[in-house]
Design an enzyme around this catalytic site. Structure first.
Site, PDB file in Angstrom:
ATOM      1  NE  ARG A   1      -7.612  -9.255  -7.213  1.00 10.24           N
ATOM      2  CZ  ARG A   1      -6.608  -9.179  -8.253  1.00 10.24           C
ATOM      3  NH1 ARG A   1      -5.854 -10.314  -8.446  1.00 10.24           N
ATOM      4  NH2 ARG A   1      -6.743  -8.571  -8.206  1.00 10.24           N
TER       5      ARG A   1
ATOM      6  NE  ARG B   1       0.787  -3.823 -14.210  1.00  5.97           N
ATOM      7  CZ  ARG B   1       0.798  -4.494 -13.039  1.00  5.97           C
ATOM      8  NH1 ARG B   1       1.246  -5.139 -12.674  1.00  5.97           N
ATOM      9  NH2 ARG B   1      -0.709  -5.252 -12.909  1.00  5.97           N
TER      10      ARG B   1
ATOM     11  NE  ARG C   1      -5.414  -6.549  -5.391  1.00 10.24           N
ATOM     12  CZ  ARG C   1      -4.687  -7.063  -6.285  1.00 10.24           C
ATOM     13  NH1 ARG C   1      -4.402  -8.050  -6.882  1.00 10.24           N
ATOM     14  NH2 ARG C   1      -4.557  -5.977  -7.326  1.00 10.24           N
TER      15      ARG C   1
ATOM     16  CE  LYS D   1      -0.701  -8.798 -14.805  1.00 12.31           C
ATOM     17  NZ  LYS D   1      -1.919  -8.029 -14.594  1.00 12.31           N
TER      18      LYS D   1
ATOM     19  NE  ARG E   1      -6.019  -3.167 -10.690  1.00 10.50           N
ATOM     20  CZ  ARG E   1      -6.550  -4.325  -9.680  1.00 10.50           C
ATOM     21  NH1 ARG E   1      -8.021  -3.831  -9.146  1.00 10.50           N
ATOM     22  NH2 ARG E   1      -5.944  -4.986 -10.268  1.00 10.50           N
TER      23      ARG E   1
HETATM   24  P1  B4P Z   1      -5.026 -12.641 -10.830  1.00  8.56           P
HETATM   25  O1  B4P Z   1      -3.905 -13.856 -11.202  1.00  8.56           O
HETATM   26  O2  B4P Z   1      -4.842 -12.607  -9.850  1.00  8.56           O
HETATM   27  O3  B4P Z   1      -4.366 -11.421 -11.452  1.00  8.56           O
HETATM   28  P2  B4P Z   1      -3.522 -10.812 -12.049  1.00  8.56           P
HETATM   29  O4  B4P Z   1      -4.050 -10.772 -13.531  1.00  8.56           O
HETATM   30  O5  B4P Z   1      -2.187 -11.252 -11.266  1.00  8.56           O
HETATM   31  O6  B4P Z   1      -3.443  -9.665 -11.112  1.00  8.56           O
HETATM   32  P3  B4P Z   1      -3.475  -7.666 -11.043  1.00  8.56           P
HETATM   33  O7  B4P Z   1      -3.121  -7.286 -12.457  1.00  8.56           O
HETATM   34  O8  B4P Z   1      -4.540  -7.182 -10.744  1.00  8.56           O
HETATM   35  O9  B4P Z   1      -2.559  -7.189 -10.044  1.00  8.56           O
HETATM   36  P4  B4P Z   1      -1.054  -6.644  -9.484  1.00  8.56           P
HETATM   37  O10 B4P Z   1      -1.153  -7.389  -8.580  1.00  8.56           O
HETATM   38  O11 B4P Z   1      -0.308  -7.126 -11.247  1.00  8.56           O
HETATM   39  O12 B4P Z   1      -6.242 -13.579 -10.735  1.00  8.56           O
HETATM   40  C1  B4P Z   1      -8.007 -12.191 -10.285  1.00  8.56           C
HETATM   41  C2  B4P Z   1      -9.080 -12.626 -10.543  1.00  8.56           C
HETATM   42  O13 B4P Z   1      -9.213 -13.424 -11.245  1.00  8.56           O
HETATM   43  C3  B4P Z   1      -8.485 -13.915  -8.913  1.00  8.56           C
HETATM   44  O14 B4P Z   1      -9.796 -13.421  -8.077  1.00  8.56           O
HETATM   45  C4  B4P Z   1      -8.358 -15.822  -9.746  1.00  8.56           C
HETATM   46  O15 B4P Z   1      -8.796 -15.936  -8.328  1.00  8.56           O
HETATM   47  C5  B4P Z   1      -9.222 -15.421 -10.523  1.00  8.56           C
HETATM   48  N1  B4P Z   1      -8.857 -15.613 -11.605  1.00  8.56           N
HETATM   49  C6  B4P Z   1      -7.629 -16.040 -12.790  1.00  8.56           C
HETATM   50  N2  B4P Z   1      -7.230 -17.044 -13.389  1.00  8.56           N
HETATM   51  C7  B4P Z   1      -8.966 -17.284 -13.280  1.00  8.56           C
HETATM   52  C8  B4P Z   1     -10.024 -18.305 -14.441  1.00  8.56           C
HETATM   53  N3  B4P Z   1      -9.403 -19.124 -15.695  1.00  8.56           N
HETATM   54  N4  B4P Z   1     -11.102 -18.068 -14.619  1.00  8.56           N
HETATM   55  C9  B4P Z   1     -12.211 -17.906 -13.692  1.00  8.56           C
HETATM   56  N5  B4P Z   1     -11.593 -16.834 -12.141  1.00  8.56           N
HETATM   57  C10 B4P Z   1     -10.027 -16.583 -12.609  1.00  8.56           C
HETATM   58  O16 B4P Z   1      -1.343  -4.837 -10.172  1.00  8.56           O
HETATM   59  C11 B4P Z   1      -1.637  -4.524  -8.758  1.00  8.56           C
HETATM   60  C12 B4P Z   1      -1.282  -2.540  -9.133  1.00  8.56           C
HETATM   61  O17 B4P Z   1       0.396  -3.254  -8.085  1.00  8.56           O
HETATM   62  C13 B4P Z   1      -1.263  -2.537  -9.861  1.00  8.56           C
HETATM   63  O18 B4P Z   1      -2.396  -2.229 -10.362  1.00  8.56           O
HETATM   64  C14 B4P Z   1       0.290  -1.132 -10.017  1.00  8.56           C
HETATM   65  O19 B4P Z   1      -0.372   0.066  -9.093  1.00  8.56           O
HETATM   66  C15 B4P Z   1       1.040  -1.783  -9.247  1.00  8.56           C
HETATM   67  N6  B4P Z   1       2.233  -2.635  -9.907  1.00  8.56           N
HETATM   68  C16 B4P Z   1       2.011  -3.747 -10.022  1.00  8.56           C
HETATM   69  N7  B4P Z   1       3.207  -3.951 -10.726  1.00  8.56           N
HETATM   70  C17 B4P Z   1       3.536  -2.897 -11.557  1.00  8.56           C
HETATM   71  C18 B4P Z   1       4.348  -2.486 -12.271  1.00  8.56           C
HETATM   72  N8  B4P Z   1       5.605  -3.029 -12.662  1.00  8.56           N
HETATM   73  N9  B4P Z   1       4.808  -0.858 -12.350  1.00  8.56           N
HETATM   74  C19 B4P Z   1       4.468  -0.515 -11.114  1.00  8.56           C
HETATM   75  N10 B4P Z   1       2.731  -0.082 -11.363  1.00  8.56           N
HETATM   76  C20 B4P Z   1       2.987  -1.736 -10.817  1.00  8.56           C
END
Ligand code: B4P
Length: 201
Positions: free
Chosen positions: A140, A101, A146, A26, A157
Site C-alpha cells: 500500500r 482500539r 501513506r 478492516k 503500529r
Molecule cells: P486495509 O483494509 O486498509 O487495512 P486496515 O486494517 O483497515 O488499516 P489500518 O489498521 O492500517 O488503518 P486505520 O485507518 O484503521 O488493508 C491494508 C492493505 O491490505 C490495503 O492495501 C489492502 O488493499 C490490502 N488488502 C486487504 N485485504 C487483502 C487481502 N485479502 N489480500 C491481499 N491484500 C489485502 O488506522 C490508521 C491510524 O489511525 C492508526 O495507526 C492510528 O494512529 C489512528 N487511529 C485510527 N483509529 C483510531 C482509534 N480508534 N484510536 C486511536 N487512534 C486511531
C-alpha cells in the site's frame, strides 16, 4: 426485516465492530459489508486522514500521532465517535472500523450505546499473520504513499496493536460477541467468510 445474509435483529438493525491488526483488511472489508448490509461504515482512521488532509485543528493534532504509529489520544477519538454516532444515518445500524482500539474506548462506546438504548450484535475479529500484514502495508505504501506505512512505523503500529487492542478481543469474547474470521486469501473469499460467519450466529 432481515438482510440478505439473514443476520439483522427484529428491528432490522445491525451494529457491528471490526477489529484486527493494521493491514488485516478492516477497511477493505468494511466497505463491502457496508454495501451488503446497507449500514454506514465508520472508520476512525479515514476520519483522521480526512482531517489531516484538510488541515483542521483535529488533523494537525492527529497527524503527529499517526505518523509515529501511535494511537491518537482517547479524548480526541472518543469525541469524534460520539458525534458521528449521533448522526441520523446510523440509527438503523453501523459498522465501526478501527474503533474501539483501547479499553477506555470500549468503556466510552458502552456508554454511548447504553444512553441510546442499543447494543452491539457482533464483533468481527479479522486475523492475519505479521509477515502478511507487513507485506500488504508495504504494498500500500508503494501505491498510496501513506505516511504511516514505512516499515519502521508499521512495526510500531503492530506493537501498539498487540499491547493496547489485542486485549479487547478477550473482553468481547467474554460477552459472547466475537466472530473470528481468517483474513488471509482473496478479498472476496474473506468477505464471503465474514457474511457466512455472521449468518451462522
Ligand atoms: P486495509 O483494509 O486498509 O487495512 P486496515 O486494517 O483497515 O488499516 P489500518 O489498521 O492500517 O488503518 P486505520 O485507518 O484503521 O488493508 C491494508 C492493505 O491490505 C490495503 O492495501 C489492502 O488493499 C490490502 N488488502 C486487504 N485485504 C487483502 C487481502 N485479502 N489480500 C491481499 N491484500 C489485502 O488506522 C490508521 C491510524 O489511525 C492508526 O495507526 C492510528 O494512529 C489512528 N487511529 C485510527 N483509529 C483510531 C482509534 N480508534 N484510536 C486511536 N487512534 C486511531
Amino acid at each position: 426485516m432481515t438482510d440478505q445474509a439473514g443476520t439483522t435483529d427484529s428491528n432490522g438493525s445491525l451494529r457491528l465492530l471490526i477489529i484486527g491488526p493494521p493491514g488485516a483488511g478492516k477497511g477493505t472489508q468494511a466497505a463491502r459489508l457496508s454495501a451488503t448490509y446497507g449500514i454506514a461504515a465508520i472508520s476512525t482512521g479515514d476520519i483522521f486522514r480526512e482531517n489531516v488532509k484538510n488541515g483542521t485543528p483535529l488533523g494537525v493534532k492527529a497527524k503527529e500521532y499517526m505518523d509515529a504509529g501511535q494511537y491518537v489520544p482517547d479524548s480526541l477519538t472518543n469525541d469524534l465517535v460520539r458525534d458521528r454516532l449521533a448522526q441520523p444515518d446510523v440509527a438503523d445500524g453501523f459498522l465501526l472500523d478501527g474503533y474501539p482500539r483501547t479499553l477506555q474506548q470500549v468503556e466510552e462506546l458502552d456508554g454511548i450505546l447504553g444512553v441510546a438504548g442499543t447494543a452491539l450484535d457482533a464483533v468481527i475479529v479479522l486475523t492475519a499473520d505479521t509477515d502478511e500484514v507487513v507485506r500488504r502495508l508495504l504494498g500500500r505504501a508503494a501505491e498510496q504513499g501513506r505516511s504511516d506505512d514505512s516499515e519502521e512505523v508499521i512495526r510500531k503500529r503492530l506493537d501498539v496493536y498487540a499491547e493496547q487492542t489485542a486485549p479487547l478481543v478477550e473482553v468481547y469474547t467474554e460477552r459472547g460477541l466475537v466472530v473470528e474470521v481468517d483474513g488471509l486469501g482473496e478479498i472476496d473469499e474473506v468477505t464471503g467468510r465474514i457474511i457466512a460467519a455472521l449468518a451462522a450466529r
